[in-house]
Design a protein around this motif. Structure first.
Motif, PDB file in Angstrom:
ATOM      1  N   ARG A 274      55.331  22.979  73.306  1.00  0.00           N
ATOM      2  CA  ARG A 274      56.085  22.490  72.148  1.00  0.00           C
ATOM      3  C   ARG A 274      55.936  23.394  70.930  1.00  0.00           C
ATOM      4  O   ARG A 274      56.892  23.649  70.205  1.00  0.00           O
ATOM      5  CB  ARG A 274      55.624  21.060  71.815  1.00  0.00           C
ATOM      6  CG  ARG A 274      56.354  20.480  70.613  1.00  0.00           C
ATOM      7  CD  ARG A 274      56.191  18.983  70.530  1.00  0.00           C
ATOM      8  NE  ARG A 274      54.827  18.564  70.294  1.00  0.00           N
ATOM      9  CZ  ARG A 274      54.486  17.294  70.031  1.00  0.00           C
ATOM     10  NH1 ARG A 274      55.419  16.355  70.003  1.00  0.00           N
ATOM     11  NH2 ARG A 274      53.234  16.970  69.828  1.00  0.00           N
ATOM     12  N   LEU A 275      54.733  23.899  70.690  1.00  0.00           N
ATOM     13  CA  LEU A 275      54.482  24.720  69.515  1.00  0.00           C
ATOM     14  C   LEU A 275      54.811  26.184  69.784  1.00  0.00           C
ATOM     15  O   LEU A 275      54.392  26.755  70.792  1.00  0.00           O
ATOM     16  CB  LEU A 275      53.013  24.610  69.088  1.00  0.00           C
ATOM     17  CG  LEU A 275      52.539  23.239  68.600  1.00  0.00           C
ATOM     18  CD1 LEU A 275      51.037  23.253  68.378  1.00  0.00           C
ATOM     19  CD2 LEU A 275      53.257  22.852  67.315  1.00  0.00           C
ATOM     20  N   GLN A 276      55.555  26.776  68.870  1.00  0.00           N
ATOM     21  CA  GLN A 276      55.838  28.199  68.970  1.00  0.00           C
ATOM     22  C   GLN A 276      54.563  28.995  68.644  1.00  0.00           C
ATOM     23  O   GLN A 276      53.712  28.555  67.883  1.00  0.00           O
ATOM     24  CB  GLN A 276      56.957  28.561  67.988  1.00  0.00           C
ATOM     25  CG  GLN A 276      57.419  29.999  68.057  1.00  0.00           C
ATOM     26  CD  GLN A 276      58.423  30.329  66.974  1.00  0.00           C
ATOM     27  OE1 GLN A 276      58.557  29.589  65.991  1.00  0.00           O
ATOM     28  NE2 GLN A 276      59.146  31.428  67.143  1.00  0.00           N
ATOM     29  N   HIS A 277      54.436  30.176  69.233  1.00  0.00           N
ATOM     30  CA  HIS A 277      53.288  31.063  68.999  1.00  0.00           C
ATOM     31  C   HIS A 277      51.967  30.324  69.232  1.00  0.00           C
ATOM     32  O   HIS A 277      51.099  30.243  68.374  1.00  0.00           O
ATOM     33  CB  HIS A 277      53.323  31.622  67.567  1.00  0.00           C
ATOM     34  CG  HIS A 277      52.320  32.715  67.323  1.00  0.00           C
ATOM     35  ND1 HIS A 277      52.316  33.900  68.020  1.00  0.00           N
ATOM     36  CD2 HIS A 277      51.283  32.796  66.455  1.00  0.00           C
ATOM     37  CE1 HIS A 277      51.338  34.658  67.591  1.00  0.00           C
ATOM     38  NE2 HIS A 277      50.688  34.014  66.649  1.00  0.00           N
ATOM     39  N   SER A 319      56.275  19.360  55.388  1.00  0.00           N
ATOM     40  CA  SER A 319      57.705  19.339  55.710  1.00  0.00           C
ATOM     41  C   SER A 319      57.936  19.599  57.196  1.00  0.00           C
ATOM     42  O   SER A 319      58.788  18.952  57.821  1.00  0.00           O
ATOM     43  CB  SER A 319      58.459  20.376  54.856  1.00  0.00           C
ATOM     44  OG  SER A 319      57.990  21.685  55.134  1.00  0.00           O
ATOM     45  N   HIS A 320      57.189  20.530  57.785  1.00  0.00           N
ATOM     46  CA  HIS A 320      57.328  20.792  59.212  1.00  0.00           C
ATOM     47  C   HIS A 320      56.859  19.589  60.032  1.00  0.00           C
ATOM     48  O   HIS A 320      57.469  19.246  61.048  1.00  0.00           O
ATOM     49  CB  HIS A 320      56.524  22.038  59.607  1.00  0.00           C
ATOM     50  CG  HIS A 320      57.207  23.334  59.295  1.00  0.00           C
ATOM     51  ND1 HIS A 320      57.434  23.762  58.009  1.00  0.00           N
ATOM     52  CD2 HIS A 320      57.720  24.297  60.113  1.00  0.00           C
ATOM     53  CE1 HIS A 320      58.052  24.928  58.040  1.00  0.00           C
ATOM     54  NE2 HIS A 320      58.241  25.281  59.296  1.00  0.00           N
ATOM     55  N   TYR A 321      55.772  18.959  59.595  1.00  0.00           N
ATOM     56  CA  TYR A 321      55.249  17.809  60.335  1.00  0.00           C
ATOM     57  C   TYR A 321      56.229  16.635  60.284  1.00  0.00           C
ATOM     58  O   TYR A 321      56.527  16.017  61.316  1.00  0.00           O
ATOM     59  CB  TYR A 321      53.896  17.389  59.758  1.00  0.00           C
ATOM     60  CG  TYR A 321      53.253  16.227  60.474  1.00  0.00           C
ATOM     61  CD1 TYR A 321      52.690  16.389  61.732  1.00  0.00           C
ATOM     62  CD2 TYR A 321      53.214  14.962  59.888  1.00  0.00           C
ATOM     63  CE1 TYR A 321      52.097  15.323  62.404  1.00  0.00           C
ATOM     64  CE2 TYR A 321      52.624  13.888  60.544  1.00  0.00           C
ATOM     65  CZ  TYR A 321      52.062  14.077  61.802  1.00  0.00           C
ATOM     66  OH  TYR A 321      51.487  13.005  62.449  1.00  0.00           O
ATOM     67  N   ALA A 322      56.744  16.333  59.089  1.00  0.00           N
ATOM     68  CA  ALA A 322      57.679  15.212  58.946  1.00  0.00           C
ATOM     69  C   ALA A 322      58.981  15.479  59.690  1.00  0.00           C
ATOM     70  O   ALA A 322      59.567  14.564  60.288  1.00  0.00           O
ATOM     71  CB  ALA A 322      57.952  14.953  57.469  1.00  0.00           C
ATOM     72  N   GLY A 323      59.445  16.724  59.671  1.00  0.00           N
ATOM     73  CA  GLY A 323      60.707  17.060  60.316  1.00  0.00           C
ATOM     74  C   GLY A 323      60.570  17.453  61.771  1.00  0.00           C
ATOM     75  O   GLY A 323      61.563  17.841  62.399  1.00  0.00           O
ATOM     76  N   LEU A 329      55.179  29.960  61.346  1.00  0.00           N
ATOM     77  CA  LEU A 329      55.487  30.767  60.165  1.00  0.00           C
ATOM     78  C   LEU A 329      55.254  32.250  60.425  1.00  0.00           C
ATOM     79  O   LEU A 329      55.668  33.092  59.644  1.00  0.00           O
ATOM     80  CB  LEU A 329      54.642  30.308  58.975  1.00  0.00           C
ATOM     81  CG  LEU A 329      54.938  28.895  58.446  1.00  0.00           C
ATOM     82  CD1 LEU A 329      53.996  28.549  57.296  1.00  0.00           C
ATOM     83  CD2 LEU A 329      56.393  28.774  57.996  1.00  0.00           C
ATOM     84  N   ASN A 330      54.549  32.572  61.529  1.00  0.00           N
ATOM     85  CA  ASN A 330      54.311  33.970  61.858  1.00  0.00           C
ATOM     86  C   ASN A 330      54.218  34.111  63.373  1.00  0.00           C
ATOM     87  O   ASN A 330      54.124  33.117  64.099  1.00  0.00           O
ATOM     88  CB  ASN A 330      53.026  34.481  61.198  1.00  0.00           C
ATOM     89  CG  ASN A 330      51.787  33.916  61.854  1.00  0.00           C
ATOM     90  OD1 ASN A 330      51.315  34.430  62.874  1.00  0.00           O
ATOM     91  ND2 ASN A 330      51.252  32.832  61.298  1.00  0.00           N
ATOM     92  N   TYR A 748      48.552  19.545  58.956  1.00  0.00           N
ATOM     93  CA  TYR A 748      48.461  18.630  60.091  1.00  0.00           C
ATOM     94  C   TYR A 748      48.281  19.435  61.379  1.00  0.00           C
ATOM     95  O   TYR A 748      49.153  20.221  61.757  1.00  0.00           O
ATOM     96  CB  TYR A 748      49.725  17.771  60.194  1.00  0.00           C
ATOM     97  CG  TYR A 748      49.973  16.895  58.993  1.00  0.00           C
ATOM     98  CD1 TYR A 748      49.466  15.602  58.942  1.00  0.00           C
ATOM     99  CD2 TYR A 748      50.710  17.376  57.901  1.00  0.00           C
ATOM    100  CE1 TYR A 748      49.693  14.791  57.839  1.00  0.00           C
ATOM    101  CE2 TYR A 748      50.930  16.574  56.791  1.00  0.00           C
ATOM    102  CZ  TYR A 748      50.422  15.282  56.762  1.00  0.00           C
ATOM    103  OH  TYR A 748      50.628  14.492  55.656  1.00  0.00           O
ATOM    104  N   ASN A 749      47.140  19.238  62.031  1.00  0.00           N
ATOM    105  CA  ASN A 749      46.918  19.823  63.348  1.00  0.00           C
ATOM    106  C   ASN A 749      47.494  18.868  64.385  1.00  0.00           C
ATOM    107  O   ASN A 749      47.003  17.750  64.549  1.00  0.00           O
ATOM    108  CB  ASN A 749      45.431  20.056  63.603  1.00  0.00           C
ATOM    109  CG  ASN A 749      44.872  21.152  62.723  1.00  0.00           C
ATOM    110  OD1 ASN A 749      44.219  20.884  61.710  1.00  0.00           O
ATOM    111  ND2 ASN A 749      45.120  22.393  63.099  1.00  0.00           N
ATOM    112  N   LEU A 750      48.521  19.317  65.060  1.00  0.00           N
ATOM    113  CA  LEU A 750      49.323  18.434  65.897  1.00  0.00           C
ATOM    114  C   LEU A 750      48.615  18.085  67.198  1.00  0.00           C
ATOM    115  O   LEU A 750      48.059  18.943  67.885  1.00  0.00           O
ATOM    116  CB  LEU A 750      50.657  19.109  66.204  1.00  0.00           C
ATOM    117  CG  LEU A 750      51.795  18.201  66.691  1.00  0.00           C
ATOM    118  CD1 LEU A 750      52.149  17.174  65.631  1.00  0.00           C
ATOM    119  CD2 LEU A 750      53.016  19.056  67.034  1.00  0.00           C
TER     120      LEU A 750
END
Length: 767
Positions: A274-277, A319-323, A329-330, A748-750
């Motif tokens: 799910r997470l990029q990079h 904002s990334h967590y809510a959305g 970011l890199n 937030y660490n997902l």
């Protein structure tokens, strides 16, 4: 004469018959689950001791064919065995969560759990085997009062009698030897463990410095590794999940004559998800051998190597967590770890009352990283206005490495007439280390993404530090009265840091060449009382942490700090009911921290580290196991706690009386396991992990609501094959495993999404 001859004939015939029924039985006593030999197992016939297994698990006894042998060893179920010349291997089954459990971490020697006046949790071989964990938190979080924060790809934080933190308040050991040297703490140290080689994990909750030295404050986590099996056995397994994770495990071992060897390893990688990079790979290999010179002398050698790489995604902003935006970011941050450990241990048992151990240890450790948490925007608010280039940021690439040459000695002496035991030990640890950090300039686009970086010739830090630790300790156990025992211990540690700065005094690492010395006496005093299946304990223990190298020298002009100290008072107990169907344990503790290192704002506006913090930690930890039948098992492990600031003014902010950030008031892990009688090779379980709400910052301005996560596991064994399916986060809860607030915003660490993990293993064995 005829009558006499008749009776003599009868007697001779009876004697001949009896001799014909007597056999010389020889074989081995082994652990049924691990196939390891069990030394010191007692063999009885009609309540009479007729023999014991030796260091290699071998036994030789004279018995009648009709005899029933009763074979027992602490921590295992007593086995009834009928003599059989063709098959003379006696396999004992481990006890599960009872007062008979054997632990080694509490006093550095194998002893009954009920004799240890500490809060100690055991993650046994069976739990490790059945969980099929792909990260250590999936088993460690089953222990009361323990929450290991999974930051992804085996990276982690820890919470044991402390908030979730990266601070140097936990000690990680492998077979009783620290994984890293003091002063160079890494909160990700369990990355350097080989999960394929694990036999058991023991967790002491609360300070354990009197036995193990510095950093054992919140707790000590000791990973006990597997030894060579008594006979040829091996296993290969493969697994994969829907989050991009794949892994292969291989293990093989055998014993031949006086020697034995075991090879354990795994390779894991992750691509996509799910997470990029967020990709990673890890290769881990361990080789452990043993050689029995004679019945009393044994050598154990081990080598462990871990090669790890991970993209460093970092945390999501608000904002990334809510959305639910999982873009990184890199695409250039990373962490690389190479860790080599070599140990050679010689054990000599002088007699039934005295034993000496000597261990030589070598470590070679290197961490390279371009850390996401070091990236800072050049465009930021200063004195009410924004300054700097909005399309630029900066960070650093660093290398940290050290070598260790260490000697550990211990002698254990039982004084049977006095009902006491003495353990004395000493260690010498010499660890030269290096650290290099170079400045990087980072480009940023209009959307806020970091597009690349360039490395300059500017070094932020470049230094070496030789760390020397001399330590000695003494532990004394005394039986005072029936069921009542006193345990006392004291340890002395001396640390010498020799810091050599390769940069000028104006650089970030600007401390001048310096030599610092630290010393500490740490005591421990406890009582245990056991009556039948009920026990109680109380203890006082102290812990200490000398300053970390980074705290003492990085960005510091006058390097002087003192060790942090913690004082712990504790009361606990355990009980068994209904013939072991119910097992419960509990502990109530109060711990105070003093001289804690905090960043203090000076009059000129700069910050510096000082020993100016005091904290309070109160908690109630408890566990319950209930086995209503052979098919069903219920378990609950939980803790209620409160972590507060007593005196804590950091960077001009007063936190006195506030609750510490990242400190949930309630943690729980519960599990229901079911093995149907009609299909005995099937096992299923449902696990619940709960984390209550907690403050995101020390000023107590906002809370995170916590979470509930459910895991479902199932497996089926047929012949030498086992297949399994684990559904992690079965309800697909969207949550953060750790959240925080800082000057730059919320992080937030997902937690991982619903993940299906499936695998198959094949067991190779003579039997």
């Amino acid at each position: 004469m005829k009558t006499l001859a008749f009776f003599v004939g009868i007697l001779c015939a009876f004697t001949s018959y009896s001799r014909a029924q007597t056999i010389e039985l020889q074989g081995k006593v082994i652990d049924k689950l691990t196939m390891e030999p069990i030394a010191g197992a007692s063999i009885k016939v009609n309540n009479l001791n007729i023999g014991k297994s030796d260091a290699s698990g071998s036994y030789k006894v004279s018995v009648l064919r009709t005899d029933t042998l009763y074979v027992s060893y602490a921590g295992f179920q007593t086995c009834c065995y009928q003599p059989n010349i063709d098959d003379n291997v006696i396999a004992l089954e481990q006890e599960i969560q009872t007062l008979k459990e054997i632990v080694v971490t509490a006093g550095r020697v194998a002893e009954s759990r009920r004799e240890s006046p500490v809060a100690i949790s055991t993650i046994g071989t069976l739990i490790l085997k059945e969980a099929k964990a792909n990260s250590i938190d999936q088993v460690l979080n089953k222990a009361s009062g323990v929450f290991m924060v999974n930051l992804g790809n085996e990276q982690h934080q820890m919470s044991i009698r402390q908030p979730m933190t990266t601070k140097s308040l936990f000690l990680y050991l492998e077979d009783g030897i620290p994984v890293r040297t003091t002063g160079l703490y890494n909160h990700n140290a369990l990355i350097e463990m080989n999960m394929a080689a694990m036999k058991q994990i023991e967790v002491i909750r609360g300070p354990a410095s009197a036995m193990y030295g510095a950093e054992a404050i919140g707790g000590a986590v000791n990973v006990i590794t597997l030894s060579a099996p008594a006979q040829a056995t091996g296993q290969i397994s493969i697994q994969a999940n829907t989050n991009g994770y794949k892994r292969t495990d291989i293990q093989y071992g055998d014993s031949f004559g006086r020697a034995g060897v075991l090879v354990s390893g795994y390779y894991a990688d992750k691509n996509g998800g799910r997470l990029q990079h967020s990709d990673f790979s890890k290769a881990a290999l361990s080789v452990k051998s043993n050689y029995n010179f004679n019945a009393g002398t044994r050598m154990v050698n081990g080598i462990s190597y871990n090669n790890y790489y991970s993209d460093m995604f970092g945390a999501l902003d608000s904002s990334h967590y809510a959305g639910r935006n999982f873009s990184s970011l890199n695409n250039f941050t990373f962490r690389k770890v190479k860790a080599l450990r070599i140990k050679s241990q010689l054990d000599h048992r002088w007699n039934d009352f005295a034993e000496t151990k000597a261990s030589l240890v070598y470590r070679d450790n290197r961490i390279d990283q371009n850390p996401a948490y070091k990236i800072k925007n050049d465009y930021r608010r200063v004195a009410g206005t924004y300054q700097g280039n909005p399309f630029k940021a900066h960070g650093e690439i660093s290398t940290s490495q050290f070598n260790t040459f260490a000697l550990f000695l211990q002698h254990d002496q039982k004084l049977e007439k006095l009902g006491s035991k003495i353990s004395a030990g000493a260690n010498l640890d010499f660890s030269p280390s290096k650290y290099q950090a170079d400045y990087i300039s980072i480009d940023k686009d209009e959307a806020g993404y970091f597009t690349g970086y360039s490395k300059s010739d500017s070094a932020l830090s470049s230094y070496s530090t030789a760390i020397t630790n001399l330590a000695s300790y003494l532990s004394y156990n005394q039986k005072i009265w029936r069921g009542l025992k006193l345990v006392a211990a004291i340890r002395y540690d001396y640390y010498h840091y020799n810091y050599q700065n390769k940069l000028s005094g104006t650089a970030f690492s600007g401390a001048p060449n310096t030599k610092n010395n630290f010393q500490s006496f740490t005591p421990k005093l406890g009582l245990t009382y056991n009556y039948q299946n009920v026990g109680f304990y109380t203890n006082f223990s102290q812990g200490f942490v000398p300053p970390q190298i980074s705290e003492l020298y990085q960005g510091v002009k006058v390097p002087y700090l003192s060790p942090q100290k913690f004082y712990n008072y504790e009361l606990g107990g355990w009980l068994e009911l209904y013939k072991g169907k119910i097992f419960a344990d509990w502990s109530l503790y109060s711990m105070k921290g003093t001289d804690e290192i905090i960043s203090v704002l000076a009059d000129d506006g700069t910050s510096k580290n000082e020993n100016a913090g005091k904290t309070s930690h109160l908690g109630f930890e408890y566990g319950l196991n209930y086995r209503p039948s052979a098919e069903l098992k219920l378990r609950l492990s939980a803790a209620n706690s409160r972590h507060t600031f007593i005196q804590f003014v950091e960077k001009g902010l007063n936190y006195n009386g506030n609750v510490m950030a990242g400190a949930p008031g309630f943690l729980a892990n519960g599990e229901i396991s079911y093995r149907p009688a009609f299909l005995k090779d099937l096992r299923t379980s449902v696990e619940w992990q709960h984390q209550s709400s907690y403050w995101l910052d020390n000023i107590n301005s906002k809370k995170y609501g916590g979470f509930n996560v459910y895991n479902v596991r199932g497996a089926y064994q047929f012949k030498q094959f086992e297949v399994w399916l684990n559904i992690l986060n079965a309800a697909d809860t969207y949550y953060s495993v750790a959240a925080s607030k800082s000057a730059s915003g919320y992080s937030y660490n997902l937690g991982q999404p619903r993940t299906f993990n499936t695998g198959i293993s094949y067991q190779l064995s003579k039997k």
